[in-house]
Design an enzyme around this catalytic site. Structure first.
Site, PDB file in Angstrom:
ATOM      1  N   LYS A 107      68.385  63.459  26.285  1.00 56.44           N
ATOM      2  CA  LYS A 107      67.575  62.235  26.232  1.00 56.44           C
ATOM      3  C   LYS A 107      66.899  62.192  24.876  1.00 56.44           C
ATOM      4  O   LYS A 107      66.722  63.223  24.225  1.00 56.44           O
ATOM      5  CB  LYS A 107      66.510  62.253  27.338  1.00 56.44           C
ATOM      6  CG  LYS A 107      66.044  60.878  27.762  1.00 56.44           C
ATOM      7  CD  LYS A 107      67.034  60.173  28.669  1.00 56.44           C
ATOM      8  CE  LYS A 107      66.590  58.779  29.034  1.00 56.44           C
ATOM      9  NZ  LYS A 107      67.434  58.218  30.103  1.00 56.44           N
TER      10      LYS A 107
HETATM   11  P1  NAD Z   1      64.306  47.996  30.198  1.00 58.34           P
HETATM   12  O1  NAD Z   1      63.440  48.238  29.033  1.00 58.34           O
HETATM   13  O2  NAD Z   1      65.541  47.180  30.041  1.00 58.34           O
HETATM   14  O3  NAD Z   1      63.458  47.350  31.403  1.00 58.34           O
HETATM   15  C1  NAD Z   1      62.275  47.916  31.888  1.00 58.34           C
HETATM   16  C2  NAD Z   1      61.647  46.870  32.806  1.00 58.34           C
HETATM   17  O4  NAD Z   1      60.523  47.445  33.456  1.00 58.34           O
HETATM   18  C3  NAD Z   1      61.150  45.626  32.066  1.00 58.34           C
HETATM   19  O5  NAD Z   1      61.392  44.493  32.875  1.00 58.34           O
HETATM   20  C4  NAD Z   1      59.656  45.883  31.956  1.00 58.34           C
HETATM   21  O6  NAD Z   1      58.915  44.676  31.842  1.00 58.34           O
HETATM   22  C5  NAD Z   1      59.401  46.573  33.276  1.00 58.34           C
HETATM   23  N1  NAD Z   1      58.194  47.367  33.327  1.00 58.34           N
HETATM   24  C6  NAD Z   1      57.696  48.223  32.416  1.00 58.34           C
HETATM   25  N2  NAD Z   1      56.536  48.739  32.840  1.00 58.34           N
HETATM   26  C7  NAD Z   1      56.296  48.180  34.057  1.00 58.34           C
HETATM   27  C8  NAD Z   1      55.286  48.316  35.011  1.00 58.34           C
HETATM   28  N3  NAD Z   1      54.239  49.137  34.817  1.00 58.34           N
HETATM   29  N4  NAD Z   1      55.376  47.601  36.161  1.00 58.34           N
HETATM   30  C9  NAD Z   1      56.425  46.781  36.394  1.00 58.34           C
HETATM   31  N5  NAD Z   1      57.414  46.626  35.519  1.00 58.34           N
HETATM   32  C10 NAD Z   1      57.366  47.322  34.375  1.00 58.34           C
HETATM   33  O7  NAD Z   1      64.678  49.456  30.788  1.00 58.34           O
HETATM   34  P2  NAD Z   1      65.885  49.834  31.727  1.00 58.34           P
HETATM   35  O8  NAD Z   1      67.017  50.269  30.859  1.00 58.34           O
HETATM   36  O9  NAD Z   1      66.103  48.765  32.744  1.00 58.34           O
HETATM   37  O10 NAD Z   1      65.336  51.171  32.416  1.00 58.34           O
HETATM   38  C11 NAD Z   1      64.484  51.122  33.552  1.00 58.34           C
HETATM   39  C12 NAD Z   1      64.515  52.472  34.254  1.00 58.34           C
HETATM   40  O11 NAD Z   1      65.857  52.787  34.632  1.00 58.34           O
HETATM   41  C13 NAD Z   1      64.040  53.665  33.422  1.00 58.34           C
HETATM   42  O12 NAD Z   1      63.457  54.623  34.269  1.00 58.34           O
HETATM   43  C14 NAD Z   1      65.347  54.217  32.864  1.00 58.34           C
HETATM   44  O13 NAD Z   1      65.237  55.573  32.464  1.00 58.34           O
HETATM   45  C15 NAD Z   1      66.244  54.034  34.071  1.00 58.34           C
HETATM   46  N6  NAD Z   1      67.667  53.985  33.792  1.00 58.34           N
HETATM   47  C16 NAD Z   1      68.210  53.125  32.900  1.00 58.34           C
HETATM   48  C17 NAD Z   1      69.582  53.091  32.709  1.00 58.34           C
HETATM   49  C18 NAD Z   1      70.255  52.101  31.801  1.00 58.34           C
HETATM   50  O14 NAD Z   1      71.497  52.055  31.807  1.00 58.34           O
HETATM   51  N7  NAD Z   1      69.551  51.296  31.035  1.00 58.34           N
HETATM   52  C19 NAD Z   1      70.406  53.975  33.430  1.00 58.34           C
HETATM   53  C20 NAD Z   1      69.827  54.833  34.351  1.00 58.34           C
HETATM   54  C21 NAD Z   1      68.461  54.828  34.536  1.00 58.34           C
END
Ligand code: NAD
Length: 424
Positions: A107
């Site tokens: 990461k």
């Molecule tokens: P992103 O930046 O695209 O989206 C994050 C979202 O969460 C946004 O809508 C943001 O406004 C919202 N957010 C942030 N803080 C918040 C809060 N306190 N309350 C409510 N909403 C909040 O990120 P992402 O890529 O969608 O990742 C989200 C999660 O999924 C993370 O934990 C990440 O590690 C995990 N993840 C992502 C992927 C991927 O392919 N992008 C894969 C596996 C896991």
């Protein structure tokens, strides 16, 4: 939620210790797995638009390379810490092992607030960060991908910077790129689609009909929005969504295609101002409302440490589908289990993203690209197999799905450690 005391690395080690005890893991293997193989800390001096230089701190951590090159996303967020990145790297090791991908876990992150930076500042920071970590990344070594606040554009800059440094185009150095420069069909929606597949399999197992199910989703970024779209297509009714700007709720079901369009049009991709529901503008209050909703499926898809001993008693969902990494603390986990909530653990439920990243990497290495149907079919096969493997262990061992997923993942990695031995 007692944020000050929360340390994701301690939580990740505690989860590992719990499974180690359960499977009688060789203590020599455990002590190896409790450490990250490599952690690189870099400083990133950037000339900001106003002419001043600001120095950001960045990290790339590789937890384990026993099963193949390292794989894991890059996060841009003010709350990034080395311990958070280490935890996320360890979780990537387990995630790749649960669904059987030939990768270890990694990461990366930069402590910054991209909401207060211009696009060109983000580009300069990305390029310098990539140069600094190019000591340890590469198509055969460690392949970054998008995570919170990073996207296909950031991956394009990373790929370009790495390629400029080595002197040839190296699309396989990152995944989650735009299709035009070696990205894969289906990658954008992959994590959300994978979540939907796991939820769908869980519903079958629990004899529940998707058409009768309500859903609440925390976070409407890459994971949350695609999960909403796929669950909506499956026939579920999404009744609440939150993001950093607050929450929107509609007990009759939100019009998800319209909400997706609203977010696409919004300059910061926020749900704020969407006309199709009741709004709670304070994000903290919105999250409390959302997490405690009486829904069938609750999908935290934002950040870690959202469901803790402080609020676990007030979670009413029947199924918890963890799109985010580490949204549930181990103490909360026990409370939810006692309440009979069926938990679909992060290392299984959000593995669709890294699975299609794997497909993207394979396509880049072969310079041969697949159709969307092929991608989705393979994703379907890997995610359903992952769900069934974990469920089989849960039933055999009479344990929760999270423990079962950890038993599968840690056993696979431990076997690799034993086969390869300790060098020298
Ligand atoms: P992103 O930046 O695209 O989206 C994050 C979202 O969460 C946004 O809508 C943001 O406004 C919202 N957010 C942030 N803080 C918040 C809060 N306190 N309350 C409510 N909403 C909040 O990120 P992402 O890529 O969608 O990742 C989200 C999660 O999924 C993370 O934990 C990440 O590690 C995990 N993840 C992502 C992927 C991927 O392919 N992008 C894969 C596996 C896991």
């Amino acid at each position: 939620m007692n944020k000050a005391a929360f340390n994701p690395w301690h939580m990740a080690c505690q989860q590992l210790d719990n499974v180690a005890q359960r499977i009688n893991l060789d203590p020599n293997v455990l002590c190896k797995l409790r450490h990250c193989k490599r952690a690189l800390i870099v400083s990133i001096p950037i000339r900001m638009d106003d002419g001043n230089v600001q120095v950001f701190e960045g990290y790339r951590v590789q937890h384990n390379l026993e099963r193949g090159p390292a794989k894991g996303g890059i996060r841009y967020h003010p709350a990034v810490t080395l311990d958070e990145v280490k935890a996320l790297a360890m979780w990537m090791t387990w995630k790749c092992a649960v669904v059987g991908l030939p990768y270890g876990g990694a990461k990366g992150g930069v402590v910054c607030d991209p909401r207060h930076m211009s696009l060109s500042e983000i580009e300069r920071m990305t390029r310098r960060f990539t140069s600094e970590i190019s000591l340890i990344i590469g198509p055969e070594k460690d392949i970054p991908a998008p995570d919170v606040n990073t996207n296909a554009q950031v991956m394009s800059w990373m790929m370009d910077t790495y390629s400029m440094n080595v002197g040839f185009s190296a699309p396989g150095v990152v995944t989650g790129k735009p299709i035009e420069i070696g990205g894969s069909e289906g990658r954008l929606a992959a994590t959300g689609r994978g979540l939907m597949i796991v939820v769908r399999e869980a519903l079958k197992h629990l004899h529940m009909n998707p058409r009768d199910c309500t859903v609440a989703i925390q976070g409407f970024g890459n994971v949350g929005s695609a999960a909403a779209e796929c669950l909506h297509e499956l026939g579920c009714r999404v009744v609440g969504v939150t993001d950093v700007s607050g929450g929107v709720f509609n007990s009759k079901g939100l019009d998800i295609p319209a909400l997706l369009e609203h977010v696409r049009q919004s300059p910061h991709r926020l749900i704020r101002g969407f006309p199709g529901g009741d709004h709670v503008e304070d994000p903290k209050q919105a999250n409390i409302t959302l997490l405690e909703m009486d829904v069938d499926i609750l999908a935290p898809c934002a950040l870690e440490h959202q469901i803790t001993s402080q609020n676990a008693d007030r979670i009413h969902a029947k199924i918890l589908a963890e799109g985010a990494n580490g949204p549930t603390s181990p103490e909360a986990d026990e409370i939810l289990h006692r309440k009979g909530i069926f938990i679909l653990p992060d290392i299984l439920t959000n593995a669709g993203g890294v699975t299609v990243s794997y497909f993207e990497w394979v396509q880049d290495l072969q310079a041969h690209f697949w159709q969307l149907e092929d991608i989705n079919q393979e994703l379907e096969r890997i995610m359903t197999r992952g769900f069934r493997d974990v469920l089989e262990i849960a039933e055999r061992e009479q344990c929760p799905m999270r423990m079962a997923a950890y038993i599968l993942a840690v056993s696979r990695v431990a076997t690799a450690v034993k086969l390869r031995g300790i060098y020298p």
